[in-house]
Design a protein around this motif. Sequence first.
Motif, PDB file in Angstrom:
ATOM      1  N   UNK A   1       0.823  -1.220   0.127  1.00 17.59           N
ATOM      2  CA  UNK A   1      -0.118  -0.417  -0.125  1.00 17.59           C
ATOM      3  C   UNK A   1       1.275   1.431  -0.089  1.00 17.59           C
ATOM      4  N   UNK A   2       0.539   2.436  -0.787  1.00 20.03           N
ATOM      5  CA  UNK A   2       1.335   3.493  -0.923  1.00 20.03           C
ATOM      6  C   UNK A   2      -0.087   4.389  -0.790  1.00 20.03           C
ATOM      7  N   UNK A   3       0.184   4.745   0.902  1.00 23.34           N
ATOM      8  CA  UNK A   3      -0.485   6.255   1.108  1.00 23.34           C
ATOM      9  C   UNK A   3      -0.400   7.208   1.047  1.00 23.34           C
ATOM     10  N   UNK A   4      -0.629   8.185  -0.731  1.00 23.77           N
ATOM     11  CA  UNK A   4      -0.626   9.528  -1.028  1.00 23.77           C
ATOM     12  C   UNK A   4      -1.499  10.407   0.119  1.00 23.77           C
ATOM     13  N   UNK A   5      -0.919  11.078   1.126  1.00 21.07           N
ATOM     14  CA  UNK A   5      -0.786  11.831   2.731  1.00 21.07           C
ATOM     15  C   UNK A   5      -0.926  13.226   2.161  1.00 21.07           C
ATOM     16  N   UNK A   6      -2.190  13.669   1.339  1.00 18.67           N
ATOM     17  CA  UNK A   6      -1.686  14.780   1.205  1.00 18.67           C
ATOM     18  C   UNK A   6      -2.508  16.049   2.377  1.00 18.67           C
ATOM     19  N   UNK A   7      -3.202  15.795   3.211  1.00 17.66           N
ATOM     20  CA  UNK A   7      -3.599  16.547   3.650  1.00 17.66           C
ATOM     21  C   UNK A   7      -2.881  16.543   5.393  1.00 17.66           C
ATOM     22  N   UNK A   8      -2.099  15.512   5.304  1.00 17.63           N
ATOM     23  CA  UNK A   8      -0.681  15.579   6.565  1.00 17.63           C
ATOM     24  C   UNK A   8      -1.793  15.041   8.073  1.00 17.63           C
ATOM     25  N   UNK A   9      -2.461  13.970   8.033  1.00 13.44           N
ATOM     26  CA  UNK A   9      -3.787  14.143   8.879  1.00 13.44           C
ATOM     27  C   UNK A   9      -4.381  12.347   9.309  1.00 13.44           C
ATOM     28  N   UNK A  10      -3.098  11.174   8.458  1.00 15.34           N
ATOM     29  CA  UNK A  10      -2.635   9.908   8.455  1.00 15.34           C
ATOM     30  C   UNK A  10      -2.337  10.119   9.963  1.00 15.34           C
ATOM     31  N   UNK A  11      -3.232   9.274  10.663  1.00 16.58           N
ATOM     32  CA  UNK A  11      -2.585   8.735  12.525  1.00 16.58           C
ATOM     33  C   UNK A  11      -2.623   7.921  13.433  1.00 16.58           C
TER      34      UNK A  11
ATOM     35  N   UNK B   1      -7.529  -0.675  12.125  1.00 19.59           N
ATOM     36  CA  UNK B   1      -8.034  -1.541  10.996  1.00 19.59           C
ATOM     37  C   UNK B   1      -7.259  -3.183  11.454  1.00 19.59           C
ATOM     38  N   UNK B   2      -8.120  -4.123  11.729  1.00 15.57           N
ATOM     39  CA  UNK B   2      -8.090  -5.341  11.896  1.00 15.57           C
ATOM     40  C   UNK B   2      -6.816  -6.042  10.654  1.00 15.57           C
ATOM     41  N   UNK B   3      -6.248  -6.429  10.669  1.00 15.11           N
ATOM     42  CA  UNK B   3      -5.108  -7.567   9.723  1.00 15.11           C
ATOM     43  C   UNK B   3      -3.973  -5.824   8.600  1.00 15.11           C
ATOM     44  N   UNK B   4      -4.315  -5.030   9.071  1.00  9.99           N
ATOM     45  CA  UNK B   4      -3.564  -3.993   8.407  1.00  9.99           C
ATOM     46  C   UNK B   4      -2.025  -3.936   8.729  1.00  9.99           C
ATOM     47  N   UNK B   5      -1.452  -4.939   7.241  1.00 11.99           N
ATOM     48  CA  UNK B   5       0.259  -4.798   8.296  1.00 11.99           C
ATOM     49  C   UNK B   5       0.753  -2.616   8.020  1.00 11.99           C
ATOM     50  N   UNK B   6       0.534  -1.876   8.530  1.00  4.69           N
ATOM     51  CA  UNK B   6       1.573  -0.644   8.282  1.00  4.69           C
ATOM     52  C   UNK B   6       2.571  -0.554   8.269  1.00  4.69           C
ATOM     53  N   UNK B   7       3.452  -1.882   9.061  1.00  6.28           N
ATOM     54  CA  UNK B   7       5.121  -1.451   8.566  1.00  6.28           C
ATOM     55  C   UNK B   7       5.661  -2.086   7.292  1.00  6.28           C
ATOM     56  N   UNK B   8       5.942  -2.906   6.854  1.00  2.00           N
ATOM     57  CA  UNK B   8       6.496  -3.334   5.435  1.00  2.00           C
ATOM     58  C   UNK B   8       5.903  -3.250   4.080  1.00  2.00           C
ATOM     59  N   UNK B   9       4.348  -3.155   4.593  1.00  2.70           N
ATOM     60  CA  UNK B   9       3.711  -3.152   3.337  1.00  2.70           C
ATOM     61  C   UNK B   9       3.113  -2.027   3.584  1.00  2.70           C
ATOM     62  N   UNK B  10       3.172  -1.306   3.883  1.00  4.92           N
ATOM     63  CA  UNK B  10       2.460   0.650   4.073  1.00  4.92           C
ATOM     64  C   UNK B  10       3.401   1.428   4.001  1.00  4.92           C
TER      65      UNK B  10
ATOM     66  N   UNK C   1       0.824  -3.561  -9.095  1.00  5.23           N
ATOM     67  CA  UNK C   1       0.025  -4.684  -8.292  1.00  5.23           C
ATOM     68  C   UNK C   1      -0.228  -3.746  -6.320  1.00  5.23           C
ATOM     69  N   UNK C   2       0.408  -2.390  -6.910  1.00  5.10           N
ATOM     70  CA  UNK C   2      -0.114  -2.082  -5.458  1.00  5.10           C
ATOM     71  C   UNK C   2      -1.004  -1.090  -5.492  1.00  5.10           C
ATOM     72  N   UNK C   3      -1.642  -1.208  -3.728  1.00  3.50           N
ATOM     73  CA  UNK C   3      -2.805  -0.057  -3.944  1.00  3.50           C
ATOM     74  C   UNK C   3      -2.487   0.887  -3.235  1.00  3.50           C
ATOM     75  N   UNK C   4      -2.715   1.849  -4.247  1.00  7.59           N
ATOM     76  CA  UNK C   4      -2.209   3.776  -4.180  1.00  7.59           C
ATOM     77  C   UNK C   4      -3.745   4.240  -3.186  1.00  7.59           C
ATOM     78  N   UNK C   5      -3.734   5.004  -1.943  1.00 10.13           N
ATOM     79  CA  UNK C   5      -4.111   5.454  -1.090  1.00 10.13           C
ATOM     80  C   UNK C   5      -3.504   6.884  -2.355  1.00 10.13           C
ATOM     81  N   UNK C   6      -4.469   7.833  -2.543  1.00 11.55           N
ATOM     82  CA  UNK C   6      -4.305   9.695  -2.683  1.00 11.55           C
ATOM     83  C   UNK C   6      -4.904   9.878  -1.203  1.00 11.55           C
TER      84      UNK C   6
END
Length: 169
Positions: free
Chosen positions: A88-98, A105-114, A143-148
């Motif tokens: 997952x590539x999360x483009x945080x334009x608002x700089x609000x991801x906390x 989010x159950x099961x979200x790998x926010x270390x190596x795959x985020x 094949x990635x997921x991109x969030x803007x």
Amino acid sequence: MPETSYLERLRKEITKEWGEGVFESASKIIDTPKEIIPWTPNLDLGLGGGIPSGSTVLLASKPKHGKTTLALSLCATAQQEKYGSRIVFFADTEHRLKAMNLQSIHGLDYTDKFIHIHSSKNRILTAEDFLNMLEKIIKSHPKSVIILDSASMLCPEKELNEAITGSTR
């Protein structure tokens, strides 16, 4: 001149200029099985099973209605091995991801795959910066997921570098 030889010549010309796979018979759509990533039961029902791989999805609603949480839940599913162990590539334009967004989010790998993409104290990223990075990611990790999050907050370089005027948003 037979139609097939004309199409074959045209296919070769287009492929040479724009690359392999841009000029194909529509039967490939039917012959290629869809990669579907399930999202949530109610949305999956309306979407025919989930989000097809390669899709662009726009989530729109008022602020604080759960768009980021919904997007992150899709990411957690897409990271599962049975759905391709996607990065997952999360483009945080608002700089609000906390932290709370990620940890809830159950099961979200926010270390190596985020991967979190955002402005830093050393550099404010412009709309052009974000979009050029995302284009590079799409080409290198198709094949990635991109969030803007969010497109409405993209600020062109011209607006960052000029004085505030009546035309500034």
